[in-house]
Design an enzyme around this catalytic site. Sequence first.
Site, PDB file in Angstrom:
ATOM      1  N   LYS A  13     110.076 -10.331 134.299  1.00  0.00           N
ATOM      2  CA  LYS A  13     110.071  -8.372 132.984  1.00  0.00           C
ATOM      3  C   LYS A  13     111.613  -7.898 133.022  1.00  0.00           C
ATOM      4  CE  LYS A  13     107.610  -6.441 136.622  1.00  0.00           C
ATOM      5  NZ  LYS A  13     107.247  -7.487 137.645  1.00  0.00           N
ATOM      6  N   ARG A  88     101.331   0.700 139.039  1.00  0.00           N
ATOM      7  CA  ARG A  88     101.229  -0.360 139.574  1.00  0.00           C
ATOM      8  C   ARG A  88      99.687  -0.701 140.170  1.00  0.00           C
ATOM      9  NH1 ARG A  88     105.628  -3.335 141.900  1.00  0.00           N
ATOM     10  NH2 ARG A  88     107.080  -2.283 141.210  1.00  0.00           N
ATOM     11  N   ARG A 127     116.271 -17.820 143.053  1.00  0.00           N
ATOM     12  CA  ARG A 127     116.415 -15.962 143.135  1.00  0.00           C
ATOM     13  C   ARG A 127     117.055 -16.242 144.030  1.00  0.00           C
ATOM     14  NH1 ARG A 127     113.319 -11.074 140.630  1.00  0.00           N
ATOM     15  NH2 ARG A 127     112.836 -11.081 143.720  1.00  0.00           N
ATOM     16  N   ARG A 133     119.098 -13.596 148.812  1.00  0.00           N
ATOM     17  CA  ARG A 133     117.851 -11.897 149.824  1.00  0.00           C
ATOM     18  C   ARG A 133     117.108 -12.827 150.440  1.00  0.00           C
ATOM     19  NH1 ARG A 133     116.104  -9.462 144.184  1.00  0.00           N
ATOM     20  NH2 ARG A 133     114.227  -8.444 144.948  1.00  0.00           N
ATOM     21  N   ARG A 144     103.756 -10.661 148.116  1.00  0.00           N
ATOM     22  CA  ARG A 144     104.135  -9.835 146.846  1.00  0.00           C
ATOM     23  C   ARG A 144     102.737 -10.040 145.755  1.00  0.00           C
ATOM     24  NH1 ARG A 144     110.095 -10.091 146.405  1.00  0.00           N
ATOM     25  NH2 ARG A 144     110.716  -9.296 148.630  1.00  0.00           N
TER      26      ARG A 144
END
Length: 186
Positions: A13, A88, A127, A133, A144
């Site tokens: 996104k 959301r 990622r 991360r 998530r």
Amino acid sequence: MRLLIMGPQGVGKGTQAELLSKYFNIPAISTGDIFRYNLKNETPLGLEAKAFIDKGLLVPDELTNKIVKDRLAKDDVKNGWILDGYPRNASQVEALDTILEELGTPLDHAVALNADREVLMERMKKRAEIEGRADDTPEIIAKRLDVYAHETEPLLAIYKKRGALVEVDGVGEVETISKNIISALK
């Protein structure tokens, strides 16, 4: 052009919002960026949000809605915007409808990027490795994706019923996906 860009984490996104922003010459607005701006600049809304964040709580919808409304009322979005990360949930859809009506700026389209869960898990794992991360563990990623599936994905039906939904495959070359979105919006 006023667009929502929707889809699960890892679908691209943010990348597509930036490319569309350049193509249409309108700002890409991430709700995360809005929060960070308000917190950093200690705006009244930012200080209000900080009180929740400091306690480890989610910022309530009512305050999130105020922050989004404040951002969508700025001068740089008069010719349009791309909103990433909002709405959301169903109550945020209602709030966004009210905000857009009050501002006299109707939504043009909700762009939904789609990808299989396995593809998303693999993308986010990569990622996490690249960016280091700590919040992208397989367990957190799965949680998530579950939250998206239960809370946000059902919103696509609302935009589909309104005739505003544009669905695009989020798997493939970044430029191809971008061209597919632009083509679907014409």
